[in-house]
Design a protein around this motif. Structure first.
Motif, short mmCIF file in Angstrom:
data_model
loop_
_atom_site.label_atom_id
_atom_site.label_comp_id
_atom_site.label_asym_id
_atom_site.label_seq_id
_atom_site.Cartn_x
_atom_site.Cartn_y
_atom_site.Cartn_z
N ARG A 131 0.83 -1.21 0.00
CA ARG A 131 0.00 0.00 0.00
C ARG A 131 0.87 1.26 0.00
N GLU A 132 1.91 1.27 0.84
CA GLU A 132 2.81 2.43 0.88
C GLU A 132 3.49 2.63 -0.47
N GLU A 133 3.94 1.54 -1.07
CA GLU A 133 4.60 1.64 -2.38
C GLU A 133 3.63 2.18 -3.43
N ALA A 134 2.38 1.70 -3.40
CA ALA A 134 1.37 2.19 -4.35
C ALA A 134 1.11 3.67 -4.13
N LEU A 135 1.04 4.11 -2.87
CA LEU A 135 0.83 5.54 -2.58
C LEU A 135 2.01 6.38 -3.06
N ARG A 136 3.23 5.88 -2.81
CA ARG A 136 4.42 6.60 -3.28
C ARG A 136 4.42 6.72 -4.80
N GLU A 137 4.10 5.62 -5.48
CA GLU A 137 4.08 5.65 -6.94
C GLU A 137 2.99 6.58 -7.46
N ARG A 138 1.83 6.58 -6.81
CA ARG A 138 0.76 7.48 -7.21
C ARG A 138 1.17 8.93 -7.00
N ALA A 139 1.83 9.22 -5.88
CA ALA A 139 2.30 10.58 -5.61
C ALA A 139 3.37 10.99 -6.61
N GLU A 140 4.25 10.05 -6.94
CA GLU A 140 5.29 10.35 -7.92
C GLU A 140 4.69 10.64 -9.30
N LEU A 141 3.69 9.87 -9.68
CA LEU A 141 3.01 10.12 -10.95
C LEU A 141 2.32 11.48 -10.94
N GLU A 142 1.69 11.83 -9.84
CA GLU A 142 1.03 13.13 -9.72
C GLU A 142 2.06 14.26 -9.80
N ASN A 143 3.20 14.09 -9.15
CA ASN A 143 4.27 15.09 -9.22
C ASN A 143 4.80 15.21 -10.64
N GLN A 144 4.96 14.10 -11.33
CA GLN A 144 5.41 14.12 -12.73
C GLN A 144 4.40 14.85 -13.60
N ARG A 145 3.11 14.60 -13.37
CA ARG A 145 2.07 15.26 -14.14
C ARG A 145 2.12 16.77 -13.91
N LYS A 146 2.26 17.19 -12.66
CA LYS A 146 2.34 18.61 -12.35
C LYS A 146 3.59 19.24 -12.96
N ARG A 147 4.72 18.53 -12.87
CA ARG A 147 5.97 19.03 -13.43
C ARG A 147 5.85 19.18 -14.95
N LEU A 148 5.24 18.21 -15.60
CA LEU A 148 5.04 18.27 -17.04
C LEU A 148 4.11 19.43 -17.42
N ALA A 149 3.04 19.62 -16.66
CA ALA A 149 2.13 20.74 -16.93
C ALA A 149 2.85 22.07 -16.74
N ARG A 150 3.69 22.17 -15.72
CA ARG A 150 4.47 23.39 -15.48
C ARG A 150 5.46 23.63 -16.62
N ASP A 151 6.12 22.56 -17.08
CA ASP A 151 7.07 22.68 -18.19
C ASP A 151 6.37 23.10 -19.48
N VAL A 152 5.19 22.55 -19.73
CA VAL A 152 4.43 22.92 -20.92
C VAL A 152 4.02 24.38 -20.84
N ASP A 153 3.59 24.82 -19.65
CA ASP A 153 3.20 26.22 -19.46
C ASP A 153 4.40 27.14 -19.68
N GLN A 154 5.55 26.78 -19.13
CA GLN A 154 6.77 27.58 -19.33
C GLN A 154 7.15 27.63 -20.81
N ALA A 155 7.07 26.50 -21.48
CA ALA A 155 7.40 26.47 -22.92
C ALA A 155 6.45 27.35 -23.71
N ARG A 156 5.17 27.32 -23.34
CA ARG A 156 4.19 28.16 -24.02
C ARG A 156 4.46 29.64 -23.76
N ARG A 157 4.76 29.98 -22.51
CA ARG A 157 4.97 31.38 -22.14
C ARG A 157 6.22 31.97 -22.78
#
Length: 172
Positions: free
Chosen positions: A39-65
């Motif tokens: 369960r802890e590993e699944a939560l960590r992986e889910r959090a890591e995926l969420e962080n990657q998604r946010k980082r990617l969205a931030r990078d796309v926004d920076q590239a657009r700006r």
């Protein structure tokens, strides 16, 4: 009668000895621990995926700006030339000066629509993050450290410095 049981080692349920409750409890605890770890590993992986998604969205926004950064920085000398032409025209009037003014306003509007902002700090306090001092002058009527003259306007793209303003600063 012969034993027809295909597994001779297996005992019939009525012949089973009392199972060791301590070993079952230990096995249950191990399984619960393994489940908790999963369960802890699944939560960590889910959090890591969420962080990657946010980082990617931030990078796309920076590239657009900042996608137009190169183009806009290459247009800065054109803006400087138009301003110099208008300054050289002085008080003269005519269609040529009117055309230069219109062209300059249109270019500045296109730049503003794409996040470009002019930095013209004349009379303001010197800020080394946005201005580049090229000289200092004694000026009795000016506040020490204030910008006396702007040689070249600076520009920022979406609040990030594209080119600092070249200025003369009042000596203190």
């Amino acid at each position: 009668m012969q034993n027809q049981n295909p597994n001779p080692d297996a005992q019939a349920p009525e012949d089973a000895p009392d199972l060791d409750t301590d070993s079952l409890a230990n096995e249950l605890e191990q399984l619960r621990g393994a489940l908790g770890d999963l369960r802890e590993e699944a939560l960590r992986e889910r959090a890591e995926l969420e962080n990657q998604r946010k980082r990617l969205a931030r990078d796309v926004d920076q590239a657009r700006r900042f996608a137009n950064e190169k183009l806009l920085s290459q247009l800065l000398p054109v803006l400087d030339s138009l301003e110099a032409g208008l300054k050289a025209a002085g008080d003269a009037t005519g269609p040529l000066k009117d055309g230069l003014e219109l062209t300059l306003r249109q270019l500045l509007k296109v730049g503003e629509d794409n996040g470009l902002a002019q930095i013209n700090p004349e009379g303001e306090a010197f800020d080394p993050e946005w201005h580049q001092a090229i000289s200092q002058l004694e000026s009795p009527g000016a506040e020490p450290g204030s910008v006396l003259q702007v040689f070249q306007k600076g520009y920022a793209l979406n609040e990030r410095l594209l080119r600092p303003a070249l200025v003369v600063v009042a000596a203190g």
